[in-house]
Design a protein around this motif. Structure first.
Motif, PDB file in Angstrom:
ATOM      1  N   UNK A  72       0.830  -1.201   0.000  1.00 50.77           N
ATOM      2  CA  UNK A  72       0.000   0.000   0.000  1.00 50.77           C
ATOM      3  C   UNK A  72       0.869   1.258   0.000  1.00 50.77           C
ATOM      4  N   UNK A  73       1.914   1.247   0.801  1.00 51.53           N
ATOM      5  CA  UNK A  73       2.838   2.389   0.842  1.00 51.53           C
ATOM      6  C   UNK A  73       3.549   2.560  -0.491  1.00 51.53           C
ATOM      7  N   UNK A  74       3.918   1.454  -1.137  1.00 52.45           N
ATOM      8  CA  UNK A  74       4.582   1.537  -2.434  1.00 52.45           C
ATOM      9  C   UNK A  74       3.676   2.142  -3.500  1.00 52.45           C
ATOM     10  N   UNK A  75       2.397   1.812  -3.458  1.00 55.33           N
ATOM     11  CA  UNK A  75       1.451   2.378  -4.425  1.00 55.33           C
ATOM     12  C   UNK A  75       1.370   3.890  -4.259  1.00 55.33           C
ATOM     13  N   UNK A  76       1.219   4.326  -3.021  1.00 56.20           N
ATOM     14  CA  UNK A  76       1.119   5.761  -2.757  1.00 56.20           C
ATOM     15  C   UNK A  76       2.417   6.484  -3.086  1.00 56.20           C
ATOM     16  N   UNK A  77       3.527   5.910  -2.697  1.00 54.67           N
ATOM     17  CA  UNK A  77       4.826   6.520  -2.986  1.00 54.67           C
ATOM     18  C   UNK A  77       5.066   6.602  -4.489  1.00 54.67           C
ATOM     19  N   UNK A  78       4.722   5.559  -5.196  1.00 58.31           N
ATOM     20  CA  UNK A  78       4.903   5.551  -6.643  1.00 58.31           C
ATOM     21  C   UNK A  78       4.068   6.635  -7.308  1.00 58.31           C
ATOM     22  N   UNK A  79       2.867   6.865  -6.797  1.00 62.47           N
ATOM     23  CA  UNK A  79       2.022   7.914  -7.366  1.00 62.47           C
ATOM     24  C   UNK A  79       2.634   9.296  -7.121  1.00 62.47           C
ATOM     25  N   UNK A  80       3.166   9.524  -5.924  1.00 63.62           N
ATOM     26  CA  UNK A  80       3.831  10.794  -5.645  1.00 63.62           C
ATOM     27  C   UNK A  80       5.082  10.963  -6.505  1.00 63.62           C
ATOM     28  N   UNK A  81       5.791   9.877  -6.754  1.00 62.96           N
ATOM     29  CA  UNK A  81       6.936   9.954  -7.653  1.00 62.96           C
ATOM     30  C   UNK A  81       6.483  10.341  -9.054  1.00 62.96           C
ATOM     31  N   UNK A  82       5.317   9.848  -9.456  1.00 63.51           N
ATOM     32  CA  UNK A  82       4.761  10.223 -10.749  1.00 63.51           C
ATOM     33  C   UNK A  82       4.433  11.701 -10.820  1.00 63.51           C
ATOM     34  N   UNK A  83       3.858  12.238  -9.754  1.00 63.11           N
ATOM     35  CA  UNK A  83       3.591  13.680  -9.715  1.00 63.11           C
ATOM     36  C   UNK A  83       4.885  14.478  -9.793  1.00 63.11           C
ATOM     37  N   UNK A  84       5.896  14.007  -9.088  1.00 63.47           N
ATOM     38  CA  UNK A  84       7.199  14.652  -9.113  1.00 63.47           C
ATOM     39  C   UNK A  84       7.809  14.572 -10.516  1.00 63.47           C
ATOM     40  N   UNK A  85       7.650  13.427 -11.165  1.00 62.30           N
ATOM     41  CA  UNK A  85       8.143  13.256 -12.527  1.00 62.30           C
ATOM     42  C   UNK A  85       7.504  14.267 -13.479  1.00 62.30           C
TER      43      UNK A  85
END
Length: 90
Positions: free
Chosen positions: A32-45
């Motif tokens: 669950x944390x990886x999903x959320x973190x990955x989405x924030x990384x996408x926003x950062x990207x």
């Protein structure tokens, strides 16, 4: 219009994550944390792509669906005090 994932007891939230990500959001898991973190990384990207420079040709969001916005807002508080940090792109 029917709200498919809205409920007071969280059952629709659980249904959303079980059907879209194959996880239970109420269990303490790194998935669950990886999903959320990955989405924030996408926003950062996206930010770095449009406002700085093309950060990476190899990075991609590994999930097809975005997490619920309510979980993202809760996770912002967790992100500042956890071991998970946004990484720079190569």
């Amino acid at each position: 219009m029917k709200q498919l994932y809205a409920s007071q007891d969280g059952s629709q939230r659980k249904l959303f994550y079980e059907t879209k990500f194959k996880i239970d959001p109420f269990e303490k898991s790194d998935d669950f944390s990886r999903i959320l973190l990955s989405y924030f990384q996408g926003l950062n990207f996206v930010y770095e792509y449009y406002f700085k420079n093309l950060p990476s040709w190899s990075w991609y969001y590994t999930y097809y669906y975005a997490p619920l916005i309510s979980d993202l807002s809760y996770y912002i508080q967790f992100l500042h005090t956890s071991q998970y940090k946004l990484e720079k792109f190569d």
